[in-house]
Design a protein around this motif. Structure first.
Motif, PDB file in Angstrom:
ATOM      1  N   ASP A 199      -1.001 -10.058   2.780  1.00 15.58           N
ATOM      2  CA  ASP A 199       0.367  -9.938   3.288  1.00 15.58           C
ATOM      3  C   ASP A 199       1.396 -10.611   2.380  1.00 15.58           C
ATOM      4  O   ASP A 199       2.584 -10.297   2.441  1.00 15.58           O
ATOM      5  CB  ASP A 199       0.482 -10.572   4.681  1.00 15.58           C
ATOM      6  CG  ASP A 199      -0.191  -9.717   5.731  1.00 15.58           C
ATOM      7  OD1 ASP A 199      -0.469  -8.535   5.439  1.00 15.58           O
ATOM      8  OD2 ASP A 199      -0.454 -10.227   6.842  1.00 15.58           O
ATOM      9  N   TYR A 200       0.946 -11.529   1.566  1.00 16.53           N
ATOM     10  CA  TYR A 200       1.911 -12.359   0.849  1.00 16.53           C
ATOM     11  C   TYR A 200       1.844 -12.255  -0.667  1.00 16.53           C
ATOM     12  O   TYR A 200       2.760 -12.697  -1.349  1.00 16.53           O
ATOM     13  CB  TYR A 200       1.726 -13.830   1.254  1.00 16.53           C
ATOM     14  CG  TYR A 200       1.823 -14.055   2.736  1.00 16.53           C
ATOM     15  CD1 TYR A 200       2.937 -13.602   3.446  1.00 16.53           C
ATOM     16  CD2 TYR A 200       0.826 -14.696   3.448  1.00 16.53           C
ATOM     17  CE1 TYR A 200       3.036 -13.784   4.812  1.00 16.53           C
ATOM     18  CE2 TYR A 200       0.917 -14.895   4.813  1.00 16.53           C
ATOM     19  CZ  TYR A 200       2.022 -14.422   5.495  1.00 16.53           C
ATOM     20  OH  TYR A 200       2.110 -14.611   6.839  1.00 16.53           O
ATOM     21  N   VAL A 201       0.750 -11.723  -1.190  1.00 13.77           N
ATOM     22  CA  VAL A 201       0.605 -11.670  -2.652  1.00 13.77           C
ATOM     23  C   VAL A 201       0.411 -10.213  -3.078  1.00 13.77           C
ATOM     24  O   VAL A 201      -0.361  -9.482  -2.461  1.00 13.77           O
ATOM     25  CB  VAL A 201      -0.589 -12.536  -3.124  1.00 13.77           C
ATOM     26  CG1 VAL A 201      -0.724 -12.489  -4.639  1.00 13.77           C
ATOM     27  CG2 VAL A 201      -0.417 -13.978  -2.659  1.00 13.77           C
ATOM     28  N   ASP A 202       1.157  -9.779  -4.101  1.00 11.89           N
ATOM     29  CA  ASP A 202       1.121  -8.376  -4.516  1.00 11.89           C
ATOM     30  C   ASP A 202       0.183  -8.100  -5.674  1.00 11.89           C
ATOM     31  O   ASP A 202      -0.293  -6.973  -5.833  1.00 11.89           O
ATOM     32  CB  ASP A 202       2.532  -7.908  -4.872  1.00 11.89           C
ATOM     33  CG  ASP A 202       3.443  -7.966  -3.670  1.00 11.89           C
ATOM     34  OD1 ASP A 202       3.259  -7.145  -2.764  1.00 11.89           O
ATOM     35  OD2 ASP A 202       4.315  -8.847  -3.601  1.00 11.89           O
ATOM     36  N   ASN A 218     -14.205  -8.928  -7.936  1.00 15.68           N
ATOM     37  CA  ASN A 218     -15.074  -8.450  -6.867  1.00 15.68           C
ATOM     38  C   ASN A 218     -14.619  -8.912  -5.495  1.00 15.68           C
ATOM     39  O   ASN A 218     -14.792  -8.202  -4.509  1.00 15.68           O
ATOM     40  CB  ASN A 218     -16.512  -8.929  -7.102  1.00 15.68           C
ATOM     41  CG  ASN A 218     -17.203  -8.106  -8.171  1.00 15.68           C
ATOM     42  OD1 ASN A 218     -16.822  -6.960  -8.398  1.00 15.68           O
ATOM     43  ND2 ASN A 218     -18.170  -8.680  -8.836  1.00 15.68           N
ATOM     44  N   GLU A 219     -14.048 -10.102  -5.435  1.00 11.35           N
ATOM     45  CA  GLU A 219     -13.712 -10.671  -4.135  1.00 11.35           C
ATOM     46  C   GLU A 219     -12.259 -10.448  -3.733  1.00 11.35           C
ATOM     47  O   GLU A 219     -11.911 -10.612  -2.567  1.00 11.35           O
ATOM     48  CB  GLU A 219     -14.043 -12.165  -4.123  1.00 11.35           C
ATOM     49  CG  GLU A 219     -15.556 -12.418  -4.189  1.00 11.35           C
ATOM     50  CD  GLU A 219     -15.906 -13.878  -4.441  1.00 11.35           C
ATOM     51  OE1 GLU A 219     -15.027 -14.739  -4.265  1.00 11.35           O
ATOM     52  OE2 GLU A 219     -17.074 -14.135  -4.801  1.00 11.35           O
ATOM     53  N   ALA A 220     -11.414 -10.072  -4.685  1.00 11.38           N
ATOM     54  CA  ALA A 220      -9.991  -9.936  -4.380  1.00 11.38           C
ATOM     55  C   ALA A 220      -9.738  -8.747  -3.459  1.00 11.38           C
ATOM     56  O   ALA A 220     -10.385  -7.709  -3.565  1.00 11.38           O
ATOM     57  CB  ALA A 220      -9.195  -9.773  -5.670  1.00 11.38           C
ATOM     58  N   ARG A 221      -8.830  -8.915  -2.523  1.00 11.99           N
ATOM     59  CA  ARG A 221      -8.391  -7.808  -1.674  1.00 11.99           C
ATOM     60  C   ARG A 221      -6.989  -7.363  -2.085  1.00 11.99           C
ATOM     61  O   ARG A 221      -6.303  -6.661  -1.361  1.00 11.99           O
ATOM     62  CB  ARG A 221      -8.419  -8.201  -0.187  1.00 11.99           C
ATOM     63  CG  ARG A 221      -9.755  -8.719   0.303  1.00 11.99           C
ATOM     64  CD  ARG A 221     -10.565  -7.685   1.079  1.00 11.99           C
ATOM     65  NE  ARG A 221     -10.496  -6.371   0.496  1.00 11.99           N
ATOM     66  CZ  ARG A 221     -11.314  -5.929  -0.479  1.00 11.99           C
ATOM     67  NH1 ARG A 221     -12.245  -6.669  -0.962  1.00 11.99           N
ATOM     68  NH2 ARG A 221     -11.163  -4.730  -0.952  1.00 11.99           N
ATOM     69  N   ILE A 222      -6.567  -7.791  -3.269  1.00 17.50           N
ATOM     70  CA  ILE A 222      -5.246  -7.540  -3.821  1.00 17.50           C
ATOM     71  C   ILE A 222      -5.469  -6.969  -5.220  1.00 17.50           C
ATOM     72  O   ILE A 222      -6.427  -7.362  -5.883  1.00 17.50           O
ATOM     73  CB  ILE A 222      -4.468  -8.881  -3.913  1.00 17.50           C
ATOM     74  CG1 ILE A 222      -4.289  -9.494  -2.526  1.00 17.50           C
ATOM     75  CG2 ILE A 222      -3.121  -8.706  -4.612  1.00 17.50           C
ATOM     76  CD1 ILE A 222      -3.887 -10.954  -2.557  1.00 17.50           C
TER      77      ILE A 222
END
Lengths: 421, 421
Positions: A199-202, A218-222
């Motif tokens: 929600d906060y990082v693009d 691998n772990e980032a959702r961004i």
């Protein structure tokens, strides 16, 4: 800390998002004034910053960090001046935000164009190099983005002191001081939180070792702007001008060893291998470069070359070692580059126009080079002003990432009351 | 099937990657010839394709699929003709690949530019609409990409018949027939494999329900071009020209209900609410649109409006329902749009130049519109020729995604023997 890491990072994320909404609409003058204020605050805070860096250095020495890491960690007088000069450079860069391109009428009567806008909030994860803190912060501000900085834990005191100087400067300006935030904990869980703050990082920009970047990706959702490694090639084609091939092959390997745009494998066309290899091998020997060759190379150079294994073709040595392969023709060279390379920067040396055209089209790398050194592939040489990273991905930014890589474009429609038929 | 789903998908991925390397270097003529061959094969295979579609339709009816889904599934004569016309349109589109821009000399002597290149392999996951199979395949081919298609399982027979026609056509051309592959299993595990084929797939484009797209985005290990929903706004500002505001407010809501660029919330400035709302409410009533208003709207419209809940501001109705909110000023409108909206398409109606400028800069949506209907936000109206999806993300493609969204740019360096100093 009373709050959990999760709460702490949520708080930082919220502040960054809120700051980004002010930054997105800040004028060039406001942003440049803020950068100048940071410049002046750095000068004023220099004693505190250098004292904090001394604490990091002493801790690093007693923790027996290796010499290269300590070298990057140290804020010498020259590096401090470099940070100040860098800020001046960023002030002088053209503001990319608000640029409208391709504005034209459509048959419906609307005018359609594209406007360049900030990405929003950048999360930057990097090594223990305090000067990167300033570089990243200044590029983010200039491009209208808020930034959350997570440097190596060895540089924590230096980065906290830098953040204090930056935020004290921003408090004197029209921009929110939360535009630049340093994560003030060495807890590794903070990285895990940062890369999932959807929600906060693009965008996340990781720098550092290949293992770390792969884990983050691998772990980032961004979305992540990254490059894993720079396994760069130079292919000396049959019609190469040897007066170009020789200096380029030397420059691409030996100008600097520890950089991602250095050549790691030299491909030589069999038509010129007998002539080119013995000569270039002598020059590499003078520079202390170890050669690892394919069977044909071994046949030509004898015991001047070590046998290369399959692993060598994949390896980014980052040092005075070079893999050498003799290829039958350009097709073999291109297939080798696209298979073993890392899609970073690859060059051909040739005088043949049609082969140069084909090489440009077929090599799937972020920079494809004709008759020049791979070492040119960086933000300063490309005129991007400064570089926040190099991307070997194809999505969004590719190659050196400067200000424009921290932006996006939105469509704008200027109408006169038009409705859809 | 003898092999596991994992093996099957690995095989498809490898074939696609291999085909993409041929496609990347295919000439415009070769690609257009292939599209023409597909056109002709569709005409020749029409009976088999329609027969396969009939099987899907019958199975769908006996499985009691809802009418809307059956409608989308059916390949009517008109839709078949639409597919053929669409192919002709794509043939006539300008080939984006190979375009070189910004080629200029750098102080070092090198010429630096950017070349447009395909992304490589596109993985497309979509609803049970067989005509999308053709649209996606033709756009992928024209932009030099291989594509792996995974349509809804209800359309499996139709898609297999279409794939057979497409591949039989490609076998007559210089392009590998593996350039277009349809996943020929209804097993849902295939999607999970597709979105994690990091070595073989460069981008995933999901279409369908919000839940599905969110799940794919969360699980994908490959960049995703997506839009989740279209919660679009029209803000009627105090200085709006009512001769523009009224038709735009009607068109944006009622032109088509089930589309992502339809207006879902109408924001009205308090300065004009007393004048504008009763009139527009009458027009909406004539169209059968249910209104859900804030307290101020309720005060003006009385029992002509239902009370809106917090949930309404977030909702994409995709039907004849409209949320209505009276705002104090443009700032409140922008804050509302950026908070509750989906960053798809948002419009302001105003004659005030400075407010229009500020709205353009501050609204964080993929399309920002002045004095025109939100309904213009699509690939055909934007002149992209055709649309493979609409992105509400900021990374890579934003807004309607046509051919260019399936491409990337790489740097090219043309030298004359330059080395780095």
């Amino acid at each position: 800390m009373q709050q959990s890491i999760e709460q702490y990072m949520q708080h930082i994320g919220k502040q960054a998002r809120s700051a980004s909404q002010v930054l997105a609409f800040a004028s060039t003058k406001t942003k440049n004034n803020a950068l100048q204020a940071i410049h002046d605050a750095l000068v004023a805070h220099q004693p505190q910053i250098l004292a904090a860096n001394k604490i990091d250095m002493e801790r690093g020495q007693s923790n027996q960090l290796d010499a290269a890491l300590l070298d990057r960690l140290e804020l010498t007088h020259q590096r401090f001046q470099g940070m100040l000069d860098g800020l001046k450079d960023v002030i002088n860069l053209k503001d990319p935000i608000g640029e409208v391109t391709d504005l034209a009428y459509r048959p419906s009567g609307i005018q359609l164009g594209k406007m360049r806008v900030p990405l929003g909030v950048v999360g930057m994860i990097y090594e223990s190099r305090p000067n990167v803190t300033l570089e990243a912060a200044s590029l983010a501000l200039k491009s209208g983005n808020a930034i959350i900085l997570r440097g190596g834990s060895e540089a924590l005191e230096s980065n906290k002191a830098l953040a204090q100087a930056i935020q004290s400067a921003l408090k004197q300006t029209e921009l929110p001081y939360e535009a630049v935030q340093v994560i003030e904990t060495a807890d590794r869980a903070a990285v895990g939180e940062l890369i999932t703050l959807t929600d906060y990082v693009d965008v996340i920009i990781p720098r550092g070792g290949k293992g770390l970047i792969q884990r983050i990706t691998n772990e980032a959702r961004i979305p992540v702007i990254k490059h894993l490694d720079g396994n760069c090639h130079v292919y000396v084609e049959a019609q190469a001008d040897m007066n170009k091939a020789t200096p380029i092959a030397i420059n691409a390997k030996t100008h600097r060893y520890g950089v991602c745009n250095a050549m790691e494998t030299l491909l030589v066309d069999q038509a010129v291998a007998d002539q080119f290899l013995p000569h270039i091998a002598t020059l590499y020997e003078e520079k202390g470069v170890e050669l690892r060759g394919c069977e044909k190379t071994q046949h030509i150079l004898g015991d001047r070359v070590h046998p290369a294994t399959e692993e060598d073709w994949y390896t980014e040595y980052l040092g005075p070692i070079l893999a050498v392969k003799v290829v039958d023709n350009m097709n073999e060279a291109i297939v080798h580059i696209n298979h073993y390379g890392s899609h970073h920067t690859d060059a051909i040396i040739t005088e043949n126009f049609s082969l140069a055209q084909e090489f440009l089209a077929r090599v799937d790398s972020s920079s494809v080079v004709i008759n020049a050194s791979t070492r040119f592939a960086d933000g300063f040489e490309y005129g991007l002003g400064a570089e926040i990273g190099i991307s070997t991905d194809k999505i969004h930014a590719r190659g050196p990432v400067g200000l424009e890589g921290l932006t996006s474009q939105k469509w704008i429609v200027l109408g006169h009351g038009e409705i859809r038929q």
